[in-house]
Design an enzyme around this catalytic site. Structure first.
Site, PDB file in Angstrom:
ATOM      1  N   CYS A 113      20.977  22.275 -52.369  1.00 45.53           N
ATOM      2  CA  CYS A 113      19.890  22.296 -51.379  1.00 45.53           C
ATOM      3  C   CYS A 113      19.608  23.689 -50.822  1.00 45.53           C
ATOM      4  CB  CYS A 113      20.183  21.330 -50.245  1.00 45.53           C
ATOM      5  SG  CYS A 113      20.244  19.630 -50.824  1.00 45.53           S
ATOM      6  N   HIS A 249      15.625  23.139 -44.295  1.00 48.10           N
ATOM      7  CA  HIS A 249      15.784  22.198 -45.410  1.00 48.10           C
ATOM      8  C   HIS A 249      15.599  20.784 -44.873  1.00 48.10           C
ATOM      9  CE1 HIS A 249      17.250  19.871 -48.658  1.00 48.10           C
ATOM     10  NE2 HIS A 249      18.409  19.588 -48.093  1.00 48.10           N
ATOM     11  N   ASN A 279      14.537  14.031 -49.179  1.00 49.53           N
ATOM     12  CA  ASN A 279      15.280  15.263 -49.471  1.00 49.53           C
ATOM     13  C   ASN A 279      14.988  15.687 -50.914  1.00 49.53           C
ATOM     14  OD1 ASN A 279      17.178  17.217 -50.083  1.00 49.53           O
ATOM     15  ND2 ASN A 279      18.889  16.168 -49.113  1.00 49.53           N
TER      16      ASN A 279
HETATM   17  N1  ACO Z   1      20.438   0.642 -45.500  1.00 47.21           N
HETATM   18  C1  ACO Z   1      21.029  -0.159 -44.578  1.00 47.21           C
HETATM   19  N2  ACO Z   1      22.291   0.032 -44.149  1.00 47.21           N
HETATM   20  C2  ACO Z   1      22.946   1.082 -44.663  1.00 47.21           C
HETATM   21  C3  ACO Z   1      22.386   1.953 -45.608  1.00 47.21           C
HETATM   22  C4  ACO Z   1      21.068   1.689 -46.029  1.00 47.21           C
HETATM   23  N3  ACO Z   1      20.437   2.453 -46.921  1.00 47.21           N
HETATM   24  N4  ACO Z   1      23.289   2.905 -45.917  1.00 47.21           N
HETATM   25  C5  ACO Z   1      24.385   2.650 -45.182  1.00 47.21           C
HETATM   26  N5  ACO Z   1      24.184   1.547 -44.416  1.00 47.21           N
HETATM   27  C6  ACO Z   1      25.087   0.927 -43.473  1.00 47.21           C
HETATM   28  C7  ACO Z   1      26.544   1.275 -43.724  1.00 47.21           C
HETATM   29  O1  ACO Z   1      27.109   0.422 -44.693  1.00 47.21           O
HETATM   30  C8  ACO Z   1      27.140   1.106 -42.363  1.00 47.21           C
HETATM   31  O2  ACO Z   1      27.372  -0.275 -42.140  1.00 47.21           O
HETATM   32  P1  ACO Z   1      28.680  -0.810 -41.342  1.00 47.21           P
HETATM   33  O3  ACO Z   1      28.549  -0.197 -39.967  1.00 47.21           O
HETATM   34  O4  ACO Z   1      28.537  -2.271 -41.404  1.00 47.21           O
HETATM   35  O5  ACO Z   1      29.839  -0.248 -42.105  1.00 47.21           O
HETATM   36  C9  ACO Z   1      26.039   1.530 -41.399  1.00 47.21           C
HETATM   37  O6  ACO Z   1      24.826   1.453 -42.157  1.00 47.21           O
HETATM   38  C10 ACO Z   1      26.213   2.940 -40.879  1.00 47.21           C
HETATM   39  O7  ACO Z   1      26.492   3.828 -41.976  1.00 47.21           O
HETATM   40  P2  ACO Z   1      26.738   5.353 -41.768  1.00 47.21           P
HETATM   41  O8  ACO Z   1      27.038   5.958 -43.092  1.00 47.21           O
HETATM   42  O9  ACO Z   1      27.735   5.542 -40.658  1.00 47.21           O
HETATM   43  O10 ACO Z   1      25.295   5.824 -41.252  1.00 47.21           O
HETATM   44  P3  ACO Z   1      24.851   7.236 -40.740  1.00 47.21           P
HETATM   45  O11 ACO Z   1      24.245   7.093 -39.416  1.00 47.21           O
HETATM   46  O12 ACO Z   1      25.929   8.271 -40.926  1.00 47.21           O
HETATM   47  O13 ACO Z   1      23.683   7.606 -41.747  1.00 47.21           O
HETATM   48  C11 ACO Z   1      23.264   9.009 -43.670  1.00 47.21           C
HETATM   49  C12 ACO Z   1      23.962   7.737 -43.139  1.00 47.21           C
HETATM   50  C13 ACO Z   1      21.775   8.845 -43.452  1.00 47.21           C
HETATM   51  C14 ACO Z   1      23.562   9.131 -45.149  1.00 47.21           C
HETATM   52  C15 ACO Z   1      23.774  10.222 -42.885  1.00 47.21           C
HETATM   53  O14 ACO Z   1      25.185  10.220 -42.860  1.00 47.21           O
HETATM   54  C16 ACO Z   1      23.308  11.525 -43.457  1.00 47.21           C
HETATM   55  O15 ACO Z   1      22.141  11.862 -43.398  1.00 47.21           O
HETATM   56  N6  ACO Z   1      24.216  12.356 -44.012  1.00 47.21           N
HETATM   57  C17 ACO Z   1      23.900  13.658 -44.516  1.00 47.21           C
HETATM   58  C18 ACO Z   1      23.132  13.622 -45.787  1.00 47.21           C
HETATM   59  C19 ACO Z   1      22.708  15.033 -46.137  1.00 47.21           C
HETATM   60  O16 ACO Z   1      22.286  15.786 -45.292  1.00 47.21           O
HETATM   61  N7  ACO Z   1      22.834  15.463 -47.337  1.00 47.21           N
HETATM   62  C20 ACO Z   1      22.461  16.864 -47.497  1.00 47.21           C
HETATM   63  C21 ACO Z   1      22.701  17.452 -48.650  1.00 47.21           C
HETATM   64  S1  ACO Z   1      22.138  16.588 -50.063  1.00 47.21           S
HETATM   65  C22 ACO Z   1      22.365  17.687 -51.348  1.00 47.21           C
HETATM   66  O17 ACO Z   1      22.931  18.722 -51.176  1.00 47.21           O
HETATM   67  C23 ACO Z   1      21.918  17.253 -52.761  1.00 47.21           C
END
Ligand code: ACO
Length: 322
Positions: A113, A249, A279
């Protein structure tokens, strides 16, 4: 003193759009969850036959027209991509051929990224030291090809697209500063575990997909944007007021908001396209920049800050007088 100035910009998005509602039919997710946790509403996805080089080329042609140059003027091509068309030749060489340019250096940069910032930093160094006068800096990705569409933890996050800037030597700024960094300690938090040299999982041929520990990556991203903010402030003698626009980004709206807060930038001066593009990795910054230039927000003479964070981990920033 020679500066590298953005002489033109262009971008390209595949026509096919996949909305959150479309994803609801494919995986156990909801439009509400995706919007609340990420800010994403839809993403563009490459159709069969569309490749990183074909969308990168389309963005490059638009940037070349915008800069009012001829392909023959180009003496450097750098493509930031983590989804190249082929193992080799590089996507930059494929685009070079399609443009009908011959002889100039053309290569890809793999910084996920942060790829566009890495490519911009390199092109800036070439131009400042007289190694090039007119460079194409492209960020292009077909992340849909390494997305596991059965994994709701990642499938909702990514999209395809391309952006390009033409950088030209000028006696006026230009790129004011760039910083690029990496810390390879966190490989397991965000990776595609298969590849050419480690090999592929023979039981799931071709399944080289993005794997991510979302929570840990989120935390690191926010911490790293704090470091980026401090480094950039030092460049500007602490005067964030000198920055007209912040183009980060586009990974997640919550990360963008946290980054803007660290910088002390009001959200009215932050360009966010993650809702429409998701993204797009190395394409996200030039895509967002192009949109803000086209809609009239970013104007000639404005000072713009770019910042990125991605797998590696890699990160970087650039301050540019547009
Ligand atoms: N739909 C519905 N529920 C979901 C989904 C989905 N798509 N994905 C996860 N959940 C659920 C999980 O199972 C979890 O359920 P539980 O509480 O019953 O266990 C709940 O939602 C919360 O999950 P978290 O992973 O804690 O959610 P979070 O608020 O952290 O959001 C996310 C997840 C959006 C992926 C976030 O962590 C994030 O944005 N991370 C960074 C991603 C990023 O910036 N990547 C950058 C680089 S990418 C690259 O370099 C190629």
């Amino acid at each position: 003193m020679t500066y590298a100035r953005i002489a033109g910009i262009g971008s390209f998005l595949p026509e096919k759009v996949v909305t959150n509602k479309d994803l609801e039919k494919m995986i156990d997710t909801s439009d509400e969850w995706i919007q609340e946790r990420t800010g994403i509403k839809r993403r563009h996805i490459a159709s069969e036959g569309e490749t990183t080089s074909s969308i990168g080329l389309a963005a490059a042609r638009r940037a070349i027209a915008d800069a009012a140059i001829e392909p023959g003027d180009i003496d450097l091509i750098i493509v930031g991509t983590t989804t190249p068309d082929k193992i080799f030749p590089s996507t930059a060489c494929i685009i070079q051929r399609q443009l009908g340019v011959r002889g100039c250096p053309a290569f890809d940069v793999q910084a996920v990224c942060s790829g566009f910032i890495y490519a911009l930093d390199l092109a800036n160094r070439f131009i400042k030291t007289g190694g090039a006068r007119t460079a194409l800096v492209i960020g292009a990705e077909t992340l849909s090809r390494i997305t596991n569409w059965d994994d709701r933890g990642t499938a909702v996050l990514f999209g395809d697209g391309a952006g390009c800037v033409v950088l030209q030597a000028s006696d006026k700024p230009g790129i004011v500063s760039t910083h690029i960094h990496a810390d390879g300690e966190y490989e397991e938090l965000l990776q595609v575990r298969y590849g050419v040299s480690v090999g592929y999982d023979k039981t799931q041929a071709g399944q080289a997909f993005i794997e991510m520990n979302g929570n840990a990556v989120f935390k690191r991203a926010v911490e790293t944007f704090d470091k980026i903010a401090r480094e950039t402030m030092a460049d500007l003698d602490g005067a964030v007021g000198d920055i007209d626009w912040f183009v980060p980004h586009q990974a997640n709206m919550r990360i963008i908001t946290a980054a803007a807060k660290k910088l002390g930038m009001p959200m009215e001066r932050v360009i966010a396209t993650v809702d429409e593009h998701a993204n797009t990795s190395s394409a996200s910054i030039p895509l967002a920049l192009d949109q803000a230039v086209r809609d009239g927000r970013i104007k000639r003479g404005d000072t713009v800050m770019f910042a990125a964070f991605g797998a590696g981990f890699t990160w970087g920033s650039a301050v540019v007088k547009y």
